[in-house]
Design a protein around this motif. Structure first.
Motif, PDB file in Angstrom:
ATOM      1  N   ASN A 125       6.265   1.813 -16.656  1.00  0.00           N
ATOM      2  CA  ASN A 125       4.908   1.322 -16.861  1.00  0.00           C
ATOM      3  C   ASN A 125       4.222   1.054 -15.529  1.00  0.00           C
ATOM      4  OD1 ASN A 125       5.178   0.910 -19.812  1.00  0.00           O
ATOM      5  ND2 ASN A 125       6.648  -0.670 -19.195  1.00  0.00           N
ATOM      6  N   ALA A 126       2.919   1.330 -15.487  1.00  0.00           N
ATOM      7  CA  ALA A 126       2.088   0.810 -14.397  1.00  0.00           C
ATOM      8  C   ALA A 126       1.352  -0.372 -15.009  1.00  0.00           C
ATOM      9  CB  ALA A 126       1.133   1.869 -13.884  1.00  0.00           C
ATOM     10  N   VAL A 127       1.957  -1.535 -14.896  1.00  0.00           N
ATOM     11  CA  VAL A 127       1.470  -2.715 -15.611  1.00  0.00           C
ATOM     12  C   VAL A 127       0.159  -3.232 -15.037  1.00  0.00           C
ATOM     13  CG1 VAL A 127       1.979  -5.141 -16.085  1.00  0.00           C
ATOM     14  CG2 VAL A 127       3.750  -3.401 -16.429  1.00  0.00           C
ATOM     15  N   VAL A 128       0.071  -3.264 -13.724  1.00  0.00           N
ATOM     16  CA  VAL A 128      -1.141  -3.797 -13.096  1.00  0.00           C
ATOM     17  C   VAL A 128      -2.228  -2.735 -13.100  1.00  0.00           C
ATOM     18  CG1 VAL A 128      -2.107  -4.712 -10.949  1.00  0.00           C
ATOM     19  CG2 VAL A 128       0.168  -5.433 -11.709  1.00  0.00           C
ATOM     20  N   LYS A 129      -3.361  -3.124 -13.599  1.00  0.00           N
ATOM     21  CA  LYS A 129      -4.483  -2.185 -13.705  1.00  0.00           C
ATOM     22  C   LYS A 129      -4.849  -1.628 -12.344  1.00  0.00           C
ATOM     23  CE  LYS A 129      -7.167  -3.400 -17.513  1.00  0.00           C
ATOM     24  NZ  LYS A 129      -8.281  -4.204 -18.046  1.00  0.00           N
ATOM     25  N   GLY A 130      -5.005  -0.299 -12.304  1.00  0.00           N
ATOM     26  CA  GLY A 130      -5.439   0.319 -11.067  1.00  0.00           C
ATOM     27  C   GLY A 130      -4.293   0.832 -10.212  1.00  0.00           C
ATOM     28  N   ARG A 131      -3.072   0.509 -10.617  1.00  0.00           N
ATOM     29  CA  ARG A 131      -1.914   0.940  -9.826  1.00  0.00           C
ATOM     30  C   ARG A 131      -1.618   2.411 -10.125  1.00  0.00           C
ATOM     31  NH1 ARG A 131       1.887  -3.623  -9.144  1.00  0.00           N
ATOM     32  NH2 ARG A 131       0.363  -3.997  -7.481  1.00  0.00           N
ATOM     33  N   MET A 132      -1.242   3.165  -9.099  1.00  0.00           N
ATOM     34  CA  MET A 132      -1.068   4.604  -9.256  1.00  0.00           C
ATOM     35  C   MET A 132       0.363   5.018  -9.606  1.00  0.00           C
ATOM     36  SD  MET A 132      -3.571   6.254  -6.395  1.00  0.00           S
ATOM     37  CE  MET A 132      -2.943   5.260  -5.051  1.00  0.00           C
ATOM     38  N   LEU A 133       1.302   4.132  -9.349  1.00  0.00           N
ATOM     39  CA  LEU A 133       2.699   4.437  -9.675  1.00  0.00           C
ATOM     40  C   LEU A 133       3.265   3.333 -10.563  1.00  0.00           C
ATOM     41  CD1 LEU A 133       4.151   5.621  -6.245  1.00  0.00           C
ATOM     42  CD2 LEU A 133       3.935   7.009  -8.308  1.00  0.00           C
ATOM     43  N   ASP A 134       4.400   3.632 -11.203  1.00  0.00           N
ATOM     44  CA  ASP A 134       5.057   2.608 -12.015  1.00  0.00           C
ATOM     45  C   ASP A 134       5.380   1.381 -11.166  1.00  0.00           C
ATOM     46  OD1 ASP A 134       7.363   4.456 -10.909  1.00  0.00           O
ATOM     47  OD2 ASP A 134       8.270   2.503 -11.370  1.00  0.00           O
ATOM     48  N   ASP A 135       5.174   0.208 -11.754  1.00  0.00           N
ATOM     49  CA  ASP A 135       5.598  -1.037 -11.105  1.00  0.00           C
ATOM     50  C   ASP A 135       6.630  -1.752 -11.978  1.00  0.00           C
ATOM     51  OD1 ASP A 135       3.968  -1.920 -13.168  1.00  0.00           O
ATOM     52  OD2 ASP A 135       2.319  -2.488 -11.840  1.00  0.00           O
ATOM     53  N   ASP A 136       7.090  -1.040 -12.989  1.00  0.00           N
ATOM     54  CA  ASP A 136       7.976  -1.660 -13.974  1.00  0.00           C
ATOM     55  C   ASP A 136       8.761  -0.574 -14.691  1.00  0.00           C
ATOM     56  OD1 ASP A 136       8.758  -3.815 -15.971  1.00  0.00           O
ATOM     57  OD2 ASP A 136       7.787  -2.350 -17.278  1.00  0.00           O
ATOM     58  N   SER A 143       0.802  -1.217   0.000  1.00  0.00           N
ATOM     59  CA  SER A 143       0.000   0.000   0.000  1.00  0.00           C
ATOM     60  C   SER A 143       0.837   1.270   0.000  1.00  0.00           C
ATOM     61  CB  SER A 143      -0.967  -0.011   1.198  1.00  0.00           C
ATOM     62  OG  SER A 143      -1.902  -1.048   1.017  1.00  0.00           O
ATOM     63  N   TRP A 144       1.785   1.383   0.914  1.00  0.00           N
ATOM     64  CA  TRP A 144       2.531   2.639   0.932  1.00  0.00           C
ATOM     65  C   TRP A 144       3.490   2.736  -0.241  1.00  0.00           C
ATOM     66  CZ3 TRP A 144       7.748   3.024   1.129  1.00  0.00           C
ATOM     67  CH2 TRP A 144       8.495   2.019   1.759  1.00  0.00           C
ATOM     68  N   ARG A 145       3.965   1.598  -0.709  1.00  0.00           N
ATOM     69  CA  ARG A 145       4.919   1.635  -1.820  1.00  0.00           C
ATOM     70  C   ARG A 145       4.282   2.095  -3.132  1.00  0.00           C
ATOM     71  NH1 ARG A 145       7.641  -2.336   1.165  1.00  0.00           N
ATOM     72  NH2 ARG A 145       9.905  -2.173   1.080  1.00  0.00           N
ATOM     73  N   THR A 146       2.981   1.872  -3.273  1.00  0.00           N
ATOM     74  CA  THR A 146       2.314   2.226  -4.527  1.00  0.00           C
ATOM     75  C   THR A 146       1.482   3.503  -4.389  1.00  0.00           C
ATOM     76  OG1 THR A 146       0.446   0.831  -3.904  1.00  0.00           O
ATOM     77  CG2 THR A 146       2.169  -0.199  -5.237  1.00  0.00           C
ATOM     78  N   ASP A 147       1.621   4.166  -3.279  1.00  0.00           N
ATOM     79  CA  ASP A 147       0.861   5.393  -3.032  1.00  0.00           C
ATOM     80  C   ASP A 147       1.772   6.603  -3.240  1.00  0.00           C
ATOM     81  OD1 ASP A 147      -0.565   7.519  -2.120  1.00  0.00           O
ATOM     82  OD2 ASP A 147      -0.861   6.747  -0.079  1.00  0.00           O
ATOM     83  N   PRO A 148       1.476   7.432  -4.248  1.00  0.00           N
ATOM     84  CA  PRO A 148       2.335   8.584  -4.529  1.00  0.00           C
ATOM     85  C   PRO A 148       2.493   9.505  -3.320  1.00  0.00           C
ATOM     86  CG  PRO A 148       0.662   8.324  -6.249  1.00  0.00           C
ATOM     87  CD  PRO A 148       0.343   7.339  -5.175  1.00  0.00           C
ATOM     88  N   LYS A 149       1.516   9.525  -2.451  1.00  0.00           N
ATOM     89  CA  LYS A 149       1.625  10.404  -1.278  1.00  0.00           C
ATOM     90  C   LYS A 149       2.639   9.890  -0.265  1.00  0.00           C
ATOM     91  CE  LYS A 149      -3.100  12.050  -1.684  1.00  0.00           C
ATOM     92  NZ  LYS A 149      -4.397  11.443  -1.373  1.00  0.00           N
ATOM     93  N   GLN A 150       2.885   8.614  -0.281  1.00  0.00           N
ATOM     94  CA  GLN A 150       3.855   8.067   0.679  1.00  0.00           C
ATOM     95  C   GLN A 150       5.195   7.716   0.032  1.00  0.00           C
ATOM     96  OE1 GLN A 150       2.202   5.359   3.837  1.00  0.00           O
ATOM     97  NE2 GLN A 150       0.391   5.373   2.537  1.00  0.00           N
TER      98      GLN A 150
END
Lengths: 376, 376, 376, 376
Positions: free
Chosen positions: A218-229, A177-184
């Motif tokens: 890329n934000a490969v996984v749908k719904g993700r707010m930050l790049d995961d790739d 959660s915190w890793r994919t949240d631009p605010k954190q």
């Protein structure tokens, strides 16, 4: 310690790493924004309840009120990314050395403010870029520095993980959660979380700086707010070029950080998941299998090894190496004395600023239609 | 056979590969532009001297004059790149099926001309993209096709070699000389010689097409006239993205072609230098070690295996698989009948055209300041 | 060829191996005790029907009646163990060189009779101990011979397979049936089928002879008539000692023959399933990864390699090496001339006799309550 | 702590391992027979000088005189083999739990005396058979226990080292000197030093007992007083058989303890030098690569892991697992309460007695001309 409460992942890692060498004793902490959790964490760690604080502000104040020989010697900041800056800044202002979990801050601006503060106070700030703590990473650096493999031409550094292949943050996973949240987390997802480790490793091992980046995020996984790739082409200050990839959607990969560097006469290859082996390849003779703990290693590598060859050391020991190097510098510190982090071999505020710069430039490059973006 | 004289590297490879299964007999050849060398080569191969020809033109003419049951069934073209087109064209025009060493021709224009000729004559043209001949490459393709690892997201394909780390072409090395000479090799150096294998492997395994390229090509060794090093970011027709690197200056690397593909649920990893093992990785359960020759393999993989598990097969066997598939199609061929290369599973003229297109696009991208160049 | 009909495993292996180098052409055969199967096999191999014989007796007779330049040059015997002796004997008596599948015969007595016959006729008898055909096995032998690793002290040789973990012979598996039948296999099960390969490899690589054996043989699977599992302590003629294990009930193992030899200064390690890599270990410096096809190899290893480094060779190529060496000797043969098998580097009748002796001694040791049994 | 002075190898290992989890604090010690070295060791460890003792006798006496909440909770004995018994005995007699370095004592008689003392006092005695502390060793044990691979048939356990390939004890090497001195090491050299680890691992993983031994022991290096090399055939209580080898003259090997176990349906393979990987092999499907830190592991393995998959743990962590399990038992201890070591999963006095028995029986077997010697 600031952060590292009962549900933390990295807090216990810091504590275990700090405990290995018997040089460091945890004496106080503000372990959570929840005072109750902080209290319970302190209890579970057998701390004196009087030194388990509700806030880091309270901790710095009350520790400073203690006699010098009882007061904590330095503070570890192990909070989520967006809470690295606050406690680090206040610690320095309160006269404490700081060992802060990577990344150094939430933004390049914050990082630069810490840089100024370090410069002004002369205090130490260390950064736990764990992976450069492995002895064979140090050996790789020495081999390249020595010129054995000739001028460096190619650098391939990878950090594939698979654990974010699904939308874990939508399923209540705290780490996700915190890793994919631009605010954190800030500007970068995977690029910030693990890409910075890869970039830091490449620069550490080669002794060269990344100067230009051509990135795809890329934000490969749908719904993700930050790049995961992420993947990118690189140019280096010494004329070498290379590729960096850091992804968290390589399903089935664990924590497969690895680096290969090729020079005119040979190359090196190191993989974090089997960290006690370093391959030294040659253009015209057999590859050599360099092993941790062996007598033939450089002094730089040997200094960070605890067991003889064949008795594997791992992630905690690499982490402990950062702690040990930093602690040694803390011990040698005297007000007014200039401490050279490179000599002690721990990552410092410059590495922190550089990391933030890397993330910012990678994001900028990814958004650009031009091939190359300069990293200053 | 056209080409493949006494000093050739790839000629003997073709002959050995063709010999393994006892299905093909070499009956004639024009082995060299030097008639004397051609003659000696024929002698060393125990050929009837009357069927060792001075030129390929002579060969096609004289073979055509023989009774159908004595005449050669197809011709292998194993000359340097710039001499692929001529004999292939004439062979088709003379009514012979052609198995041509990769790349199909010197330029995209030549490739397209062959494509038209194949279409017009209905004859077979096969291309020795050797590496897709390995049984576990076929298994990887089946696994992905079956949907087991879910929708493909990432494709990493690498082809590092080290043998051109020095200016071998300046030292009289024949293999190096033509490969680095634009007049003999065409637009691309490493990208043409080995990059095309990597691109072909990526498309074969994933079943998707590369649609956009962001390439960096380098002539790393001073004095070299063509690229000896390439890396590129890729986008694929199925929405996946990836990285391709092909280099001949990774000092200490032999012929380390490898591919990793990750989908939503898992990934595969295959390495040409240990071709009898295929890793199948999973998001949430142990990696599986798939092995050539095992009963649990797909029919597609089993069909291209000669020995039981644990009896390693190698490069020549992969090569022989291309020959065997092509020969089977030759046998099934009847004038007017449409032969589907995909069914027999050998690379054909479409792959040849695609390869030329890939090289052209990569070179164009490398020269561009824009990030992405489209591959049609 | 004698044996090797349509359902044979080893027949096609011999034919493919013989076909690789373009030096050998199959011209005739008696492929089965069933004349119809023999006929069909010949047909599938595109043989002249007149040279497909109903019996090996017929074959030797009729081939001898052909003019010398049409007649077969040598005969391959690829029948089950109990039919190695008959055709080999008759072939020698009929004036043909013989390449016989391992083991040379059914009993030590038969083996010695062949030995006498070879001695008397001066003809060549080769034995397909395939695994010594690998180039890196030859390199290992050279390294040890050269004294690089010092006097040999320890030899560990293993041959674990898993395929006989269940009572396959009770389920109609042809390969399992004859191998576990004392009437077809002889005294030994696993010890004869694969233990002899291990012993042969150990002696070939070290250049020393096994002198004493302390063996345990087991028929692990209920209902099995011969041993399917063996392990033994060994003493060698050069003062070294070691362990040999050969088992067919190591469930999950494929064909994992491997050898490790340690001397005063270092050791070697080779594994058949990754045959293109040889580890050279040192007491006080990094392990070297020796690779097939490299320039730095000994002449002895290079002579048995077909492709450059990184283009893996496998089991068929190792097999082909035995054929090639034997063929070369056949070519050099002249009546009255003494051919030295060691110089050509193929296993001969002495290896055959030694193998039979090894099996007999191992079985004897297994039945004894005394620790050591002498192998003469 | 008794022993573990400044020049000790194993002392610091114990201290680092004990320090990792923050559950144990070193409070006192008698670190050397040389009181000055003991004092300096204590100083280097930041101990209260009043609790650094000249002898262990003094330590037990003075610690007992302290109030219960200040007194040490248990004692670690890390002296050379011949000084394990004395302090362990006195500790138990003085009312302290004991964690003793392996082997438990110098002779089987001493071991049995400790066994009686443990039984009489009800106090805890733990033994640092480090290698069973690895999480994947526990996973292997669980897999076998669960019956997944069927009834166990074969057990191969190896412990090759190379460091005693030369007469180090003649060159002043302290570690070599006591290990090769019968007066300090006891009956066995390699067999005692490392063979016991191998035997313990085999019994731990399989859950079966070694019942018969056929051993060969050698003193390979000239001038050595104890065996430096051993190999043996084994029979187990569950009907399985196997091979154990433990050698210190395998030049080039580091600390390559490994075990393979095969059952009716599959097998496991684990190697100490890459301890985070466990292979699970199957008769008829792909080998699975089990990895430390993964969610799919058994509770028994997970309980002994500190970091997520891909963050390697090593020797110190395995060592720490013994400490942690023992400490937990110490905490749960109440006078009169029976503590079950197996439940906590640490090696205890029974393992100690068994180890001594193993060495005695192996030596006896080696001296016998009979094949089998019974291990009771």
């Amino acid at each position: 310690m600031v952060g590292g409460g009962l549900t933390s992942f990295i807090g216990p890692v810091h504590r275990k790493a700090a405990g290995i060498d018997g040089e460091i004793e945890l004496v106080c902490g503000a372990f959570s924004i929840n005072p109750q959790e902080s209290k319970e964490t302190g209890q579970s760690l057998y701390l004196d309840p009087r030194r388990v604080y509700a806030t880091y502000q309270e901790m710095f104040e009350k520790e400073n009120a203690l006699p010098a020989d009882q007061r904590m010697d330095f503070v570890s900041v192990v909070t989520p990314n967006h809470v690295h800056f606050g406690p680090s800044k206040l610690a320095l202002e309160s006269g404490f050395h700081v060992l802060v979990e990577k990344p150094i801050a939430f933004s390049i601006e914050e990082a630069k403010e810490l840089q100024k503060l370090v410069s002004k106070t002369g205090l130490l700030l260390g950064l736990t870029h764990t992976y450069t703590g492995y002895p064979l990473v140090k050996e790789a650096r020495q081999i390249i520095k020595s010129g054995k493999i000739g001028k460096v031409r190619k650098v391939y550094v990878e950090y594939p993980q698979g654990w974010l292949s699904t939308l874990l943050e939508g399923a209540g996973n705290a780490q996700a959660s915190w890793r994919t949240d631009p605010k954190q987390s800030g500007l970068g997802g995977a690029i910030g979380d693990i890409g910075t480790h890869a970039a830091n490793l490449a620069e550490y091992v080669t002794g060269a700086k990344i100067t230009e980046i051509c990135a795809m995020l890329n934000a490969v996984v749908k719904g993700r707010m930050l790049d995961d790739d992420s993947s990118m082409l690189l140019k280096f200050s010494n004329g070498a070029s290379g590729v960096l990839l850091a992804t968290q959607v390589a399903a089935g990969e664990e924590n497969n950080l690895n680096i290969r560097v090729y020079g005119e006469k040979g190359g090196i290859e190191w993989r974090q998941m089997e960290p006690n082996t370093l391959l030294l390849k040659w253009l015209d003779r057999p590859t050599e299998v360099i092993r941790a703990g062996q007598q033939y290693l450089s002094a730089e590598a040997k200094a960070f090894t605890r067991t003889p060859a064949g008795h594997p050391e791992g992630y905690l020991e690499a982490f402990a190496n950062i702690y040990r190097a930093f602690t040694k510098a803390v011990r040698d510190y005297k007000p007014g004395k200039k401490i050279n982090a490179a000599k002690y071999d721990f990552p410092d505020v410059e590495d922190g600023v550089r990391g933030m710069n890397f993330v910012k430039t990678a994001v900028k490059s990814a958004q650009s239609t031009r091939k190359w973006t300069t990293l200053k």
